[in-house]
Scaffold this motif. Sequence first.
Motif, PDB file in Angstrom:
ATOM      1  N   ALA B 147       1.270  -5.184 -14.607  1.00 29.21           N
ATOM      2  CA  ALA B 147       2.278  -5.673 -13.657  1.00 29.21           C
ATOM      3  C   ALA B 147       2.196  -7.193 -13.513  1.00 29.21           C
ATOM      4  CB  ALA B 147       2.090  -4.998 -12.302  1.00 29.21           C
ATOM      5  N   GLY B 148       0.966  -7.716 -13.427  1.00 26.98           N
ATOM      6  CA  GLY B 148       0.779  -9.158 -13.303  1.00 26.98           C
ATOM      7  C   GLY B 148       1.364  -9.908 -14.480  1.00 26.98           C
ATOM      8  N   HIS B 149       1.165  -9.347 -15.670  1.00 28.42           N
ATOM      9  CA  HIS B 149       1.727  -9.961 -16.873  1.00 28.42           C
ATOM     10  C   HIS B 149       3.239  -9.896 -16.899  1.00 28.42           C
ATOM     11  CE1 HIS B 149      -1.765 -10.956 -19.273  1.00 28.42           C
ATOM     12  NE2 HIS B 149      -2.287  -9.755 -19.136  1.00 28.42           N
ATOM     13  N   MET B 150       3.800  -8.778 -16.449  1.00 26.65           N
ATOM     14  CA  MET B 150       5.218  -8.505 -16.689  1.00 26.65           C
ATOM     15  C   MET B 150       6.148  -9.075 -15.624  1.00 26.65           C
ATOM     16  SD  MET B 150       5.244  -6.906 -19.569  1.00 26.65           S
ATOM     17  CE  MET B 150       6.902  -6.245 -19.702  1.00 26.65           C
ATOM     18  N   THR B 151       5.640  -9.354 -14.426  1.00 26.44           N
ATOM     19  CA  THR B 151       6.559  -9.796 -13.371  1.00 26.44           C
ATOM     20  C   THR B 151       7.074 -11.208 -13.643  1.00 26.44           C
ATOM     21  OG1 THR B 151       6.863 -10.211 -11.012  1.00 26.44           O
ATOM     22  CG2 THR B 151       4.639 -10.531 -11.866  1.00 26.44           C
ATOM     23  N   LYS B 152       8.383 -11.369 -13.453  1.00 26.85           N
ATOM     24  CA  LYS B 152       9.000 -12.693 -13.631  1.00 26.85           C
ATOM     25  C   LYS B 152       9.191 -13.354 -12.268  1.00 26.85           C
ATOM     26  CE  LYS B 152      10.622 -12.253 -18.138  1.00 26.85           C
ATOM     27  NZ  LYS B 152       9.771 -11.072 -18.393  1.00 26.85           N
ATOM     28  N   THR B 153       9.460 -12.527 -11.257  1.00 31.68           N
ATOM     29  CA  THR B 153       9.682 -13.076  -9.921  1.00 31.68           C
ATOM     30  C   THR B 153       8.364 -13.242  -9.164  1.00 31.68           C
ATOM     31  OG1 THR B 153       9.915 -10.876  -8.967  1.00 31.68           O
ATOM     32  CG2 THR B 153      11.932 -11.917  -9.751  1.00 31.68           C
ATOM     33  N   ASN B 154       7.269 -12.801  -9.779  1.00 32.38           N
ATOM     34  CA  ASN B 154       5.942 -12.829  -9.152  1.00 32.38           C
ATOM     35  C   ASN B 154       5.871 -11.974  -7.895  1.00 32.38           C
ATOM     36  OD1 ASN B 154       4.907 -14.532 -11.116  1.00 32.38           O
ATOM     37  ND2 ASN B 154       5.673 -16.351 -10.042  1.00 32.38           N
ATOM     38  N   LYS B 155       6.782 -11.010  -7.796  1.00 32.57           N
ATOM     39  CA  LYS B 155       6.735 -10.090  -6.663  1.00 32.57           C
ATOM     40  C   LYS B 155       6.586  -8.675  -7.202  1.00 32.57           C
ATOM     41  CE  LYS B 155       9.468 -12.906  -3.557  1.00 32.57           C
ATOM     42  NZ  LYS B 155      10.859 -13.236  -3.241  1.00 32.57           N
ATOM     43  N   ILE B 156       5.504  -8.032  -6.823  1.00 31.32           N
ATOM     44  CA  ILE B 156       5.259  -6.663  -7.245  1.00 31.32           C
ATOM     45  C   ILE B 156       5.424  -5.769  -6.024  1.00 31.32           C
ATOM     46  CG2 ILE B 156       3.548  -5.079  -8.215  1.00 31.32           C
ATOM     47  CD1 ILE B 156       2.216  -7.637  -9.440  1.00 31.32           C
ATOM     48  N   GLY B 157       6.215  -4.720  -6.167  1.00 28.82           N
ATOM     49  CA  GLY B 157       6.452  -3.810  -5.046  1.00 28.82           C
ATOM     50  C   GLY B 157       5.493  -2.636  -5.101  1.00 28.82           C
ATOM     51  N   TYR B 158       5.114  -2.141  -3.933  1.00 28.39           N
ATOM     52  CA  TYR B 158       4.181  -1.014  -3.883  1.00 28.39           C
ATOM     53  C   TYR B 158       4.651  -0.062  -2.792  1.00 28.39           C
ATOM     54  CZ  TYR B 158      -0.406   1.093  -4.763  1.00 28.39           C
ATOM     55  OH  TYR B 158      -1.424   1.934  -5.158  1.00 28.39           O
ATOM     56  N   ILE B 159       5.062   1.137  -3.183  1.00 30.57           N
ATOM     57  CA  ILE B 159       5.459   2.143  -2.199  1.00 30.57           C
ATOM     58  C   ILE B 159       4.208   2.916  -1.819  1.00 30.57           C
ATOM     59  CG2 ILE B 159       6.956   4.099  -1.692  1.00 30.57           C
ATOM     60  CD1 ILE B 159       8.790   3.122  -3.919  1.00 30.57           C
ATOM     61  N   ALA B 160       3.729   2.675  -0.594  1.00 33.25           N
ATOM     62  CA  ALA B 160       2.474   3.272  -0.156  1.00 33.25           C
ATOM     63  C   ALA B 160       2.758   4.438   0.773  1.00 33.25           C
ATOM     64  CB  ALA B 160       1.632   2.225   0.558  1.00 33.25           C
ATOM     65  N   THR B 161       1.817   5.345   0.872  1.00 32.02           N
ATOM     66  CA  THR B 161       2.030   6.555   1.669  1.00 32.02           C
ATOM     67  C   THR B 161       1.402   6.403   3.042  1.00 32.02           C
ATOM     68  OG1 THR B 161       0.099   7.456   0.575  1.00 32.02           O
ATOM     69  CG2 THR B 161       2.237   8.061  -0.311  1.00 32.02           C
ATOM     70  N   PHE B 162       0.116   6.709   3.144  1.00 32.62           N
ATOM     71  CA  PHE B 162      -0.583   6.614   4.425  1.00 32.62           C
ATOM     72  C   PHE B 162      -1.722   5.607   4.289  1.00 32.62           C
ATOM     73  CE2 PHE B 162       1.154  10.913   4.271  1.00 32.62           C
ATOM     74  CZ  PHE B 162       1.790  11.003   5.505  1.00 32.62           C
ATOM     75  N   PRO B 163      -2.028   4.871   5.358  1.00 38.83           N
ATOM     76  CA  PRO B 163      -3.108   3.885   5.257  1.00 38.83           C
ATOM     77  C   PRO B 163      -4.499   4.525   5.256  1.00 38.83           C
ATOM     78  CG  PRO B 163      -2.132   3.823   7.444  1.00 38.83           C
ATOM     79  CD  PRO B 163      -1.350   4.823   6.661  1.00 38.83           C
ATOM     80  N   ILE B 164      -4.794   5.336   4.266  1.00 42.36           N
ATOM     81  CA  ILE B 164      -6.123   5.931   4.119  1.00 42.36           C
ATOM     82  C   ILE B 164      -6.844   5.193   2.997  1.00 42.36           C
ATOM     83  CG2 ILE B 164      -5.454   8.209   4.988  1.00 42.36           C
ATOM     84  CD1 ILE B 164      -5.257   9.136   2.047  1.00 42.36           C
ATOM     85  N   PRO B 165      -8.186   5.279   2.939  1.00 45.90           N
ATOM     86  CA  PRO B 165      -8.935   4.500   1.943  1.00 45.90           C
ATOM     87  C   PRO B 165      -8.423   4.686   0.510  1.00 45.90           C
ATOM     88  CG  PRO B 165     -10.448   5.449   3.521  1.00 45.90           C
ATOM     89  CD  PRO B 165      -9.084   5.978   3.874  1.00 45.90           C
ATOM     90  N   GLU B 166      -8.067   5.925   0.126  1.00 49.03           N
ATOM     91  CA  GLU B 166      -7.577   6.185  -1.225  1.00 49.03           C
ATOM     92  C   GLU B 166      -6.405   5.262  -1.587  1.00 49.03           C
ATOM     93  OE1 GLU B 166      -8.292   8.334  -3.747  1.00 49.03           O
ATOM     94  OE2 GLU B 166      -6.473   7.896  -4.869  1.00 49.03           O
ATOM     95  N   VAL B 167      -5.485   5.129  -0.646  1.00 48.79           N
ATOM     96  CA  VAL B 167      -4.282   4.333  -0.910  1.00 48.79           C
ATOM     97  C   VAL B 167      -4.604   2.833  -0.846  1.00 48.79           C
ATOM     98  CG1 VAL B 167      -1.922   3.873  -0.129  1.00 48.79           C
ATOM     99  CG2 VAL B 167      -2.831   6.186  -0.016  1.00 48.79           C
ATOM    100  N   VAL B 168      -5.393   2.453   0.152  1.00 46.11           N
ATOM    101  CA  VAL B 168      -5.747   1.040   0.319  1.00 46.11           C
ATOM    102  C   VAL B 168      -6.515   0.535  -0.910  1.00 46.11           C
ATOM    103  CG1 VAL B 168      -7.036  -0.591   1.744  1.00 46.11           C
ATOM    104  CG2 VAL B 168      -5.824   1.311   2.822  1.00 46.11           C
ATOM    105  N   ARG B 169      -7.424   1.367  -1.415  1.00 49.37           N
ATOM    106  CA  ARG B 169      -8.189   1.029  -2.621  1.00 49.37           C
ATOM    107  C   ARG B 169      -7.260   0.749  -3.794  1.00 49.37           C
ATOM    108  NH1 ARG B 169     -11.506   5.316  -1.575  1.00 49.37           N
ATOM    109  NH2 ARG B 169     -10.366   6.567  -3.080  1.00 49.37           N
ATOM    110  N   GLY B 170      -6.243   1.617  -3.918  1.00 52.26           N
ATOM    111  CA  GLY B 170      -5.304   1.457  -5.030  1.00 52.26           C
ATOM    112  C   GLY B 170      -4.539   0.149  -4.939  1.00 52.26           C
ATOM    113  N   ILE B 171      -4.104  -0.191  -3.729  1.00 51.45           N
ATOM    114  CA  ILE B 171      -3.352  -1.441  -3.543  1.00 51.45           C
ATOM    115  C   ILE B 171      -4.247  -2.626  -3.867  1.00 51.45           C
ATOM    116  CG2 ILE B 171      -2.225  -2.916  -1.838  1.00 51.45           C
ATOM    117  CD1 ILE B 171      -1.474  -0.327  -0.307  1.00 51.45           C
TER     118      ILE B 171
END
Lengths: 309, 361
Positions: B147-171
């Motif tokens: 994603a870092g390589h491919m973004t042109k606008t330097n904005k990466i979107g992330y649709i997150a579910t619940f603020p639990i460690p599993e999800v936070v770790r992924g972000i």
Amino acid sequence: MIAGIDPVVLIASLMAASTPILLAALGELVAERSGVLNLGVEGMMITGAICGFIVAVHTGSPFLGFVAAAAGGAALALLFAFLTQVLLSNQVATGLAATLFGLGLSSLMGQGYSGIKPPPTANVPFGPLAHLPVLGPILFSHDWVLYFSLALVVGTWAFLKYTRAGLVLRAVGENHDAAHALGYRVRLIRTLALAHGGACAGLGGAYLSLVRVPQWTEGITAGAGWIALAIVVFASWRPGRVLLGAYIFGGVSVLQLRLQAAGIAIPVQILSMAPYLITILVLVVMSARRGRAAIGAPAALGRVFHASD
Amino acid sequence: MKRRDFLAGTAATGTVLASGLATQASAAEPLKVGFIYLGVPGDGGWTYEHEQARLKMVKHFGNKIETKVIQNVPEGADAERSITQLCLAGCKLIFTTSFGYMDPTINVAKKFPNVKFEMCTGYKDAPNVSNYGGRFYQGRAVIGNIAGHMTKTNKIGYIATFPIPEVVRGINSAFLYARKVNPKAEMKVVWVNTWFDPPKEADAAQALIDSGVDVLMQHTDSTAAMAKAKDAGILAFGQDSDMMQYAPKPRISSIMDNWAPYYIQRAQDVMDGKWTAKDSWLGIDTGIVQVGEISSAVPAAVKADAMALHDRIKAGTEHVFTGPLNKQDGSAWLKAGETASDGALLGMNFYVEGMTGKLPS
């Protein structure tokens, strides 16, 4: 742009986001005004979603898809009508069963349809009007189903208020014994009202699978039918308020996601509950202002009718 | 490719074992194995992969095993009822496949000490409850790199579910690795508070797209966001399952869960009487977490860089969370060269330095 959110884009997208709930709620409103509580809206929506999707994919015509969706939703509603009006089963239990049945049936019918892209539903060509600033994106760049849903709001309102048929339908919903004594065919009228409600729910479902998402996924309605049911009640069974309720709900749902994307520092938990809270608040405050009569639940709502009673 | 090889391997050992145990097995009752699913197998994501693993398990064991599935089980009181139902139906091994089943699983496990439970992505222990999960953050590091390589606008979107460690770790993981190859990269997170709600996922994707995001990641289960990404002509990653129907664009790669090796192993353990409660956190090296094929829409150099990272993580020579790293508020977290412990990762409840936006608590 206000805080990174373009209000024109927001309004245009909230209209699309609200349309499925609006369609389902308008249909349910007519059914409830005839005195039947149909808790099968969710099932009828999702049945419409898959019927519409299958037909649209095979024929390549979204229009035929929507027709099939209405037919599919109406078919399930007629089954519901047969059970509740002819066999006199309990409306609440039958409605819940219709929802469960619709969910199961749709996932069976949908086998092999996930991952397919439906034919796009084109916007109504308004020519240069669509390029007007502000008004263009809001008023003149939507698909025909959205305009149909708005026309249906006016149509439902006028039908109930100004036509003889609408008066008969309301009479059946207020006092089915009196309507029966006057010679009106209570069961037939209720069956027709239910079929109309099912067809509208089907259209709403197909709007999800053909326009908004647009693809088939099991469980695609994800509770939209229940929201529609709630909006009918909070809107005191009035078409205009159903429109308001649906647009507030859809609008706040879309807005809260956009606020997050824009990085506005409002706690996410508050944003997430905002659509439910604000819709309920607005509609309750409006009803409260005009006293008890304004609540206006049909008096015979949910009651079983049999000519021998 | 890898998965097929692995399966062929397990299938071969399975046959050897099966022939050895044939006399014993034919006399014995089949082992009843229960599954609780959050959604439906047709979601094309999370539940789909559990179902695939179940099917592979059935294929592997044949009539030595009998499986029972309950779908669409909400996380809450219904879960406890459904799990109890499986116990009463005679299941001796039960896989509860979502984080929200953790407390119900522990409660039911107390009542049925002879039934063995496998709790997906949980952390509470009991004598007859194992926890298992995937180190998905490892996969997310790889797609973060892409994603870092491919973004042109330097904005990466992330649709997150619940603020639990599993999800936070992924972000955090995706963000760290996007930043490593693109110091200007920014991560826009939208929380939808659901695992599965296609219209809402589509709305969230559209909101991110309208705010200028050109690469989209998701932690939600359906392919709804993918459809929006396709319409908008931006890039996205498959989640849970491959979502190949959207390749080569918008889907440029994916993170997949492949539970089959673990499920087969655990059922075998029960049959052999060797099952004990243990916590397993399985990464890229075990084949449980897989990075899907990187599509032709990605330049060769980017693909090579991502695969090199993948191989370093797989070989254990690179730890995703290696210091020096600070928390979002600037306070020190890891010293130079220090790696995060599993305990710290399992309880992760903060963004790393550089993330914008506030993490819901």
